[in-house]
Each structure stands twice: as C-alpha cells, then as structure tokens.
Design an enzyme around this catalytic site. Structure first.
Site, PDB file in Angstrom:
ATOM      1  N   ASP A   7       4.618  19.625  -2.477  1.00 41.07           N
ATOM      2  CA  ASP A   7       4.744  18.687  -1.362  1.00 41.07           C
ATOM      3  C   ASP A   7       4.497  19.501  -0.093  1.00 41.07           C
ATOM      4  O   ASP A   7       5.410  20.146   0.428  1.00 41.07           O
ATOM      5  CB  ASP A   7       6.137  18.055  -1.351  1.00 41.07           C
ATOM      6  CG  ASP A   7       6.319  17.077  -0.198  1.00 41.07           C
ATOM      7  OD1 ASP A   7       5.336  16.422   0.191  1.00 41.07           O
ATOM      8  OD2 ASP A   7       7.451  16.970   0.315  1.00 41.07           O
ATOM      9  N   GLU A  66       0.384  16.168  -3.152  1.00 42.79           N
ATOM     10  CA  GLU A  66       0.335  14.861  -2.496  1.00 42.79           C
ATOM     11  C   GLU A  66      -0.864  14.794  -1.555  1.00 42.79           C
ATOM     12  O   GLU A  66      -1.165  15.749  -0.844  1.00 42.79           O
ATOM     13  CB  GLU A  66       1.626  14.614  -1.712  1.00 42.79           C
ATOM     14  CG  GLU A  66       1.698  13.224  -1.110  1.00 42.79           C
ATOM     15  CD  GLU A  66       3.034  12.920  -0.451  1.00 42.79           C
ATOM     16  OE1 GLU A  66       3.216  11.761  -0.062  1.00 42.79           O
ATOM     17  OE2 GLU A  66       3.877  13.828  -0.311  1.00 42.79           O
ATOM     18  N   ASP A 138      12.409  17.551  -0.011  1.00 42.69           N
ATOM     19  CA  ASP A 138      11.097  18.162  -0.240  1.00 42.69           C
ATOM     20  C   ASP A 138      10.930  18.620  -1.687  1.00 42.69           C
ATOM     21  O   ASP A 138       9.857  18.477  -2.269  1.00 42.69           O
ATOM     22  CB  ASP A 138      10.866  19.328   0.729  1.00 42.69           C
ATOM     23  CG  ASP A 138      10.835  18.857   2.173  1.00 42.69           C
ATOM     24  OD1 ASP A 138       9.877  18.163   2.539  1.00 42.69           O
ATOM     25  OD2 ASP A 138      11.779  19.161   2.922  1.00 42.69           O
TER      26      ASP A 138
END
Length: 171
Positions: A7, A66, A138
């Site tokens: 991420d 992502e 996160d």
C-alpha cells in the site's frame, strides 16, 4: 505461494505478507515503512530500501500493489505516484511480477462491497487471517491487497487454458 501486498504512500508505505498453502491463507507479516527523510530522493530511497529488506526476509513469489486513485491535490498525486513508482520498480528489480488492483476491487474481494470503510477492511483482514487484533490501517490495506491478489489469481486459474500471460490480459 507467498504474496507481498504493498500500500504505497509518501509518508507511510504499508506492507503485508501472506502465505497460501492448500487453498488456505496464512498471515506471515505486516507493518509500515515510515518515511523519516526530508528530501524527496532520500524519501524514495527509504521506500526502496524498506521493500528490498522485506523481500530479502520473506522471499515472496508474487506481489500486488494498489492502483493510484483520484486526488484533488495535484502535489499529493505526484508524491503518491513517485512512491508507487519506486515500489513497483523495486519489486521488478527483485524479479517479482506485479499485479495492480483498484481500491474498489480490493474492498470487494475482502469485504464484499467496493464502498467499504477502512475499519471494515481492518475487521475483515483480522477475521480472515485469524489475528488477535486489528492491524494498523496501512498494514491492513497491504494485507487486503495480498488477499485480493490471491482471490483474483485463484479465479483466473479456474478459467480453462488461461496461462499467466493470458490471465494478465483478462484483467
């Protein structure tokens, strides 16, 4: 299969490592690379060094990240793009094929709805991986990315005759 989920972020980059064996998902590790450097080149190097260290420790066989999402602040988008680019480059340098997923795809795969809140993602990651407590945001997002990748690759593998190359084209 060992999957590394990333991420990316300009201040905090989350990571999550899962192992898949006999169609079961097991938690391996997760955490955050906290960026402490001030200059952009050193910040980006810190992200690359952190990801390299994670790869060296956990030896993932696959990686997922992502996709970038819309930003109202152009500078925020640029900084995130830089962090994401460094992460993808570091994964590629370490010979990992990188799959990309949108936030909506990740939430859909983990929670069941593309509009899920962060707290719902944390709760489902905790539940799916049998963790005693919710991981930080996160880290939970990175684990969710890894879980999404597993579900996506599992679904694509069911398509008869789908090779790794044709699976990428199907996405």
């Amino acid at each position: 299969m060992v999957i590394l989920g990333i991420d990316p972020g300009s201040r905090i980059t989350g990571f999550g490592v899962i192992k898949v064996q006999d169609n079961k998902i097991y938690y391996v590790a997760s955490g955050c690379i906290r960026i402490t450097e001030i200059t952009t080149p050193k910040r980006l190097k810190q992200i690359a060094d952190g990801i390299t260290q994670i790869i060296n420790i956990y030896a993932p066989t696959e990686a997922a990240i992502e996709q970038i999402f819309m930003f109202q602040n152009p500078m925020g988008a640029i900084k995130l793009g830089q962090a994401r680019g460094v992460a993808m480059c570091t994964l590629a340098i370490n010979n990992l094929e990188v799959s990309e997923y949108s936030a909506k795809q990740i939430k859909q795969a983990v929670v069941g709805t593309g509009g899920a809140a962060k707290s719902q993602v944390q709760h489902m990651v905790q539940s799916l991986l049998g963790l005693s407590k919710k991981p930080p945001e996160d880290a939970a997002d990175a684990l969710a990315i890894a879980i999404c990748h597993y579900h996506s690759s599992k679904s694509l593998a069911k398509i008869s005759g789908a090779s790794r190359v044709s699976q990428k084209r199907i996405k």
